[in-house]
Write a protein that holds these residues in place. Structure first.
Motif, short mmCIF file in Angstrom:
data_model
loop_
_atom_site.label_atom_id
_atom_site.label_comp_id
_atom_site.label_asym_id
_atom_site.label_seq_id
_atom_site.Cartn_x
_atom_site.Cartn_y
_atom_site.Cartn_z
N ILE A 180 -2.11 -1.47 -5.54
CA ILE A 180 -0.99 -1.14 -4.80
C ILE A 180 -0.22 -0.04 -5.56
CG2 ILE A 180 1.10 -1.71 -3.53
CD1 ILE A 180 -0.40 -4.63 -2.93
N ASP A 240 -1.64 1.78 2.42
CA ASP A 240 -0.18 1.42 2.34
C ASP A 240 0.71 2.43 3.21
OD1 ASP A 240 -1.37 -0.38 0.52
OD2 ASP A 240 -1.21 1.28 -1.11
N SER A 266 0.98 -7.70 3.55
CA SER A 266 -0.12 -7.04 2.85
C SER A 266 -1.25 -7.82 3.45
CB SER A 266 -0.03 -7.40 1.38
OG SER A 266 -0.18 -8.92 1.29
N SER A 301 4.14 -2.21 4.39
CA SER A 301 2.59 -2.84 4.52
C SER A 301 1.78 -2.27 3.41
CB SER A 301 2.01 -2.63 5.89
OG SER A 301 1.44 -1.15 6.18
N ALA A 302 0.81 -3.17 2.97
CA ALA A 302 0.06 -2.81 1.77
C ALA A 302 -1.48 -3.39 2.09
CB ALA A 302 0.47 -3.21 0.63
N GLY A 303 -2.37 -2.76 1.72
CA GLY A 303 -3.85 -3.17 1.89
C GLY A 303 -4.41 -3.60 3.04
N THR A 304 -3.98 -2.70 4.04
CA THR A 304 -4.47 -2.86 5.42
C THR A 304 -5.88 -2.06 5.54
OG1 THR A 304 -3.13 -1.27 6.44
CG2 THR A 304 -2.43 -3.50 6.45
#
Length: 349
Positions: free
Chosen positions: A241, A116, A156, A130-133
């Motif tokens: 997250i 994140d 995300s 950005s999240a969860g990459t």
């Protein structure tokens, strides 16, 4: 009679001007310009104690913190933007296995890495996150691309990775992020859960609750920026997250007040909107940066939830004043000002 009234008006004007002059002087005195530009970073807060760290490991952390902050300092000294300084500084920390971000990110319950990140421009209040990459090498670069090249604030998962590839960002295999240290940390956390002996202050479990990297900067143009990047929480599940990609919780920047990057127990930083709360105390109550940071981290944060929340922040205000506030046993941190003065800290003492 008219002469008396005239004299009274003249005296009133003189007194009024004097009071305004005194007020202006007091305002300048209470909010002096401390630096033309400056930069501050953190590498996570938690159970960071001198007696649990070897001299060699301490030197390793110091070297990397200095390397990172000097990258941002050089950008600012050359007249670059606070946004570029924040992004490039965080890149150095993301590329190091020492910290819980990028290369050194902790592992989820399934044994994979999920990242994140967020960044914010204090001049425009524009932001990207950005999240969860799982495959973007430098998540802070993705956050910057979201801010600059999309109409959105947060992307995300698969969609975020698709956008990253379209933007030409560096994509890597998921095993790039895997380190032996973080694998062992996951094993310890799972074992402690099974035995019901987990402690948030146990040195072995440091990565289970804490660890994030962040930066805040003021450039020569008077613009503030902040950014945060993390691998989240060891053993996290169900696409959890934390606060790092959430504007107002993990990151906030406003030229009228300050720029803040948070690190700590994300669930509570979200509930307290910690980064924005510091700015709000400055804007609405007239707190100094130091006063606002102390109030939020030492007084408000510990009262959120049954157990109390722990963590810290680094921040810088529009005058170049800096704050490093934390309620844990330590926080990796460093500062540099326009005079080139460098400070690096890790422990409470």
């Amino acid at each position: 009679m008219k002469k008396c009234i005239f004299l009274f008006l003249i005296v009133s004007i003189i007194v009024s001007c004097k009071n305004e002059s005194q007020l202006e002087t007091e305002t300048i005195k209470s909010n002096p310009k401390q630096a033309e530009f400056s930069i501050i970073i953190h590498g996570g807060a938690g159970s960071i104690r001198r007696d649990n760290m070897s001299k060699e490991k301490e030197a390793e952390y110091r070297q990397k913190l200095e390397e990172a902050i000097r990258v941002g300092y050089d950008i600012l000294k050359a007249g670059g933007t606070s946004l570029d300084a924040v992004q490039k500084t965080i890149n150095v920390l993301e590329d190091s296995p020492l910290f819980n971000a990028g290369k050194g990110a902790v592992l989820t319950y399934e044994g994979i890495n999920e990242h994140d990140a967020s960044i914010m421009d204090g001049k425009t209040l524009n932001a990207g996150a950005s999240a969860g990459t799982k495959t973007v090498k430098n998540p802070i670069n993705l956050a910057r691309a979201v801010m600059d090249n999309s109409p959105h604030v947060m992307l995300s998962g698969f969609g975020a990775e698709t956008f990253a590839a379209e933007q030409g960002l560096k994509i890597v295999e998921s095993n790039y992020f895997l380190t032996e240290k973080k694998l062992k940390s996951l094993e310890r956390v799972k074992a402690s859960e099974k035995n019901k002996v987990a402690s948030f202050y146990n040195e072995d479990l440091q990565d289970s609750k804490f660890g994030t990297v962040g930066c805040a900067a003021l450039d020569k143009h008077g613009n503030l920026a902040a950014g945060t990047s993390t691998g989240g929480m060891t053993n996290k599940r169900w696409g959890r997250i934390g606060d790092s990609p959430i504007i107002g919780a993990g990151t906030y920047a406003n030229n009228n007040t300050c720029a803040v990057s948070s690190t700590g127990w994300g669930e509570f930083f979200i509930r307290g909107m910690v980064a924005h709360d510091i700015s709000a105390l400055m804007e609405y109550k007239g707190f100094s940066l130091k006063e606002a940071a102390k109030e939020v981290i030492q007084n408000k944060l510990p009262n959120i939830g049954d157990q109390g929340a722990t963590g810290g922040i680094v921040a810088i205000d529009k005058n170049g004043n800096m704050a490093m506030e934390f309620n844990t046993q330590g926080m990796f941190r460093a500062t540099m000002n326009d005079k080139g003065e460098l400070y690096i800290g890790m422990f409470t003492k």
